[in-house]
Motif scaffolding. Structure first.
Motif, PDB file in Angstrom:
ATOM      1  N   GLU A   1      14.782  21.591  -0.730  1.00  0.00           N
ATOM      2  CA  GLU A   1      14.905  20.136  -0.680  1.00  0.00           C
ATOM      3  C   GLU A   1      14.264  19.558   0.578  1.00  0.00           C
ATOM      4  OE1 GLU A   1      18.618  18.347  -1.932  1.00  0.00           O
ATOM      5  OE2 GLU A   1      19.401  20.319  -2.483  1.00  0.00           O
ATOM      6  N   ALA A   2      13.728  18.356   0.440  1.00  0.00           N
ATOM      7  CA  ALA A   2      13.115  17.664   1.575  1.00  0.00           C
ATOM      8  C   ALA A   2      13.144  16.165   1.324  1.00  0.00           C
ATOM      9  CB  ALA A   2      11.678  18.139   1.782  1.00  0.00           C
ATOM     10  N   TYR A   3      13.094  15.407   2.403  1.00  0.00           N
ATOM     11  CA  TYR A   3      12.977  13.944   2.326  1.00  0.00           C
ATOM     12  C   TYR A   3      11.659  13.548   2.973  1.00  0.00           C
ATOM     13  CZ  TYR A   3      14.160   8.972   2.521  1.00  0.00           C
ATOM     14  OH  TYR A   3      14.158   7.608   2.327  1.00  0.00           O
ATOM     15  N   VAL A   4      10.853  12.771   2.267  1.00  0.00           N
ATOM     16  CA  VAL A   4       9.568  12.316   2.800  1.00  0.00           C
ATOM     17  C   VAL A   4       9.640  10.806   2.996  1.00  0.00           C
ATOM     18  CG1 VAL A   4       7.097  12.064   2.369  1.00  0.00           C
ATOM     19  CG2 VAL A   4       8.266  14.189   1.731  1.00  0.00           C
ATOM     20  N   PRO A   5       9.637  10.346   4.242  1.00  0.00           N
ATOM     21  CA  PRO A   5       9.639   8.898   4.484  1.00  0.00           C
ATOM     22  C   PRO A   5       8.269   8.302   4.157  1.00  0.00           C
ATOM     23  CG  PRO A   5       9.490  10.086   6.562  1.00  0.00           C
ATOM     24  CD  PRO A   5       9.671  11.125   5.487  1.00  0.00           C
ATOM     25  N   VAL A   6       8.263   7.212   3.439  1.00  0.00           N
ATOM     26  CA  VAL A   6       7.009   6.585   3.016  1.00  0.00           C
ATOM     27  C   VAL A   6       6.937   5.174   3.599  1.00  0.00           C
ATOM     28  CG1 VAL A   6       5.642   5.814   1.044  1.00  0.00           C
ATOM     29  CG2 VAL A   6       7.019   7.907   0.876  1.00  0.00           C
ATOM     30  N   ASN A   7       5.992   4.971   4.505  1.00  0.00           N
ATOM     31  CA  ASN A   7       5.778   3.638   5.048  1.00  0.00           C
ATOM     32  C   ASN A   7       5.318   2.703   3.934  1.00  0.00           C
ATOM     33  OD1 ASN A   7       6.387   4.328   7.753  1.00  0.00           O
ATOM     34  ND2 ASN A   7       4.316   5.126   8.053  1.00  0.00           N
ATOM     35  N   GLY A   8       5.901   1.519   3.906  1.00  0.00           N
ATOM     36  CA  GLY A   8       5.546   0.566   2.864  1.00  0.00           C
ATOM     37  C   GLY A   8       6.215   0.832   1.534  1.00  0.00           C
ATOM     38  N   TRP A   9       7.293   1.617   1.548  1.00  0.00           N
ATOM     39  CA  TRP A   9       8.031   1.841   0.296  1.00  0.00           C
ATOM     40  C   TRP A   9       8.473   0.476  -0.251  1.00  0.00           C
ATOM     41  CZ3 TRP A   9       8.527   5.877  -2.818  1.00  0.00           C
ATOM     42  CH2 TRP A   9       9.522   5.850  -3.817  1.00  0.00           C
ATOM     43  N   PRO A  10       8.276   0.228  -1.540  1.00  0.00           N
ATOM     44  CA  PRO A  10       8.580  -1.092  -2.101  1.00  0.00           C
ATOM     45  C   PRO A  10      10.009  -1.547  -1.802  1.00  0.00           C
ATOM     46  CG  PRO A  10       7.391   0.247  -3.695  1.00  0.00           C
ATOM     47  CD  PRO A  10       7.730   1.149  -2.551  1.00  0.00           C
TER      48      PRO A  10
ATOM     49  N   LEU B   1      12.617  19.978  -4.572  1.00  0.00           N
ATOM     50  CA  LEU B   1      13.254  18.706  -4.895  1.00  0.00           C
ATOM     51  C   LEU B   1      12.984  17.786  -3.706  1.00  0.00           C
ATOM     52  CD1 LEU B   1      15.014  17.161  -6.954  1.00  0.00           C
ATOM     53  CD2 LEU B   1      17.000  17.829  -5.566  1.00  0.00           C
ATOM     54  N   VAL B   2      12.033  16.908  -3.879  1.00  0.00           N
ATOM     55  CA  VAL B   2      11.557  16.053  -2.780  1.00  0.00           C
ATOM     56  C   VAL B   2      11.944  14.619  -3.045  1.00  0.00           C
ATOM     57  CG1 VAL B   2       9.543  15.270  -1.497  1.00  0.00           C
ATOM     58  CG2 VAL B   2       9.659  17.638  -2.320  1.00  0.00           C
ATOM     59  N   THR B   3      12.653  14.013  -2.118  1.00  0.00           N
ATOM     60  CA  THR B   3      13.029  12.620  -2.227  1.00  0.00           C
ATOM     61  C   THR B   3      12.051  11.776  -1.431  1.00  0.00           C
ATOM     62  OG1 THR B   3      15.377  13.201  -2.466  1.00  0.00           O
ATOM     63  CG2 THR B   3      14.856  10.926  -1.866  1.00  0.00           C
ATOM     64  N   LEU B   4      11.424  10.825  -2.102  1.00  0.00           N
ATOM     65  CA  LEU B   4      10.510   9.877  -1.466  1.00  0.00           C
ATOM     66  C   LEU B   4      11.227   8.551  -1.311  1.00  0.00           C
ATOM     67  CD1 LEU B   4       7.401  10.649  -3.699  1.00  0.00           C
ATOM     68  CD2 LEU B   4       7.712  11.433  -1.367  1.00  0.00           C
ATOM     69  N   GLY B   5      11.120   7.957  -0.135  1.00  0.00           N
ATOM     70  CA  GLY B   5      11.802   6.708   0.077  1.00  0.00           C
ATOM     71  C   GLY B   5      11.406   6.074   1.406  1.00  0.00           C
ATOM     72  N   PRO B   6      12.057   5.004   1.779  1.00  0.00           N
ATOM     73  CA  PRO B   6      11.708   4.316   3.024  1.00  0.00           C
ATOM     74  C   PRO B   6      12.073   5.158   4.234  1.00  0.00           C
ATOM     75  CG  PRO B   6      13.718   3.400   2.098  1.00  0.00           C
ATOM     76  CD  PRO B   6      13.183   4.358   1.068  1.00  0.00           C
ATOM     77  N   PRO B   7      11.391   4.929   5.357  1.00  0.00           N
ATOM     78  CA  PRO B   7      11.751   5.652   6.582  1.00  0.00           C
ATOM     79  C   PRO B   7      13.221   5.393   6.921  1.00  0.00           C
ATOM     80  CG  PRO B   7       9.661   4.547   6.857  1.00  0.00           C
ATOM     81  CD  PRO B   7      10.228   4.054   5.548  1.00  0.00           C
ATOM     82  N   ARG B   8      13.901   6.444   7.361  1.00  0.00           N
ATOM     83  CA  ARG B   8      15.323   6.306   7.683  1.00  0.00           C
ATOM     84  C   ARG B   8      15.497   5.813   9.113  1.00  0.00           C
ATOM     85  NH1 ARG B   8      17.268  12.096   5.037  1.00  0.00           N
ATOM     86  NH2 ARG B   8      17.579  11.328   2.919  1.00  0.00           N
TER      87      ARG B   8
END
Length: 278
Positions: free
Chosen positions: A35-44, A271-278
């Protein structure tokens, strides 16, 4: 003396059988979920994080990966409640050591057991090209599964570019990125059978999902993978790799190639979660 030699030979044979049994047991093990979390700049804004289940190298063939095992793995992974499933190629196998080969329809059918609200997207691998790829695509699409070859699609907030197999020379990165651009704005990911396309990407994406290396399939202590089947050696051999501005995920795969054995490289999925920076 002859008796001692006979005993030594028996011990050697038993030890060899034990090593083979261990390798086969490793190959049949339930996949590890990385598992990993990938912060995405500009997440809607207002969009919840999206869980991507990435798998590769299923290599459906006997004895280690019959269709029934794919169905069982699907039921296990459905419990993770992924939003989207990406398959980085090599669904089928035609290996000579197989005890049973399956038709394209028999290979495709158990993939319908996977559940995700945005469905499943497949990028073909080299083994898929080495059989009847058109029949494979027809079978998968008959079960509601999307197969993309140097194309792109939007699923929810995410743009997905799927590069066809580089190992067999069917990749077209520029066409894939043109297709991504035609979809408009949004966070983008790329799925490709091999990670070798990464240095050719014209711009960074949020994540790249690949397989092909099997993490070596046979990875020895102090030595590492015997072979990664990559022209970049160990650069993209296995796991989560930070490459410039993007994160690359290279899975060990679920099935096996050549021999139904694994050592030091257990089956896995990401299992990768993409979302806004935390």
């Amino acid at each position: 003396m002859l008796r001692r030699l006979g005993l030594a030979a028996l011990v050697a044979v038993l030890a060899g059988l034990l090593v083979l049994a261990l390798g086969y047991s490793n190959a049949r093990a339930d996949p590890i979920v990385r598992e990993a979390y990938v912060p995405v700049n500009g997440w809607p804004e207002g969009e919840a994080p999206l869980k991507v289940l990435a798998l590769s190298d299923v290599h459906v063939a006997g004895p280690d990966m019959p269709p029934s095992r794919v169905e069982r793995i699907a039921r296990q992974l459905n419990a993770l409640s992924p939003d989207l499933i990406l398959v980085a190629g090599d669904l089928i196998s035609e290996k000579r050591t197989a005890t049973k080969l399956y038709t394209e329809e028999e290979v495709a059918a158990p993939f319908a057991a996977f559940e995700a609200r945005y469905g499943m997207v497949v990028a073909p691998g080299n083994h898929d090209h080495w059989v009847d790829l058109d029949a494979m695509i027809t079978a998968l699409e008959g079960h509601g599964i999307t197969v993309l070859r140097n194309e792109a699609v939007r699923r929810g907030p995410l743009l997905i570019g799927a590069v066809d197999d580089d190992y067999t020379g069917h990749d077209d990165v520029p066409a894939t990125f043109a297709a991504l651009g035609a979809l408009g704005e949004g966070p983008a990911v790329v799925v490709s059978h091999t990670p070798d396309i990464v240095p050719d990407l014209p711009r960074a994406v949020s994540a790249v999902f690949a397989g092909h290396t099997h993490c070596g399939q046979i990875s020895l202590p102090f030595i590492g993978p015997v072979s990664t089947m990559s022209r970049y050696g160990d650069r993209f051999a296995c796991g989560m790799i930070r490459d410039g501005e993007q994160t690359v995920f290279v899975g060990a795969g679920l099935g096996t190639s050549i021999l139904p054995l694994r050592y030091g490289a257990p089956p896995d999925v990401c299992l990768v979660t993409l979302g806004p920076p935390r």
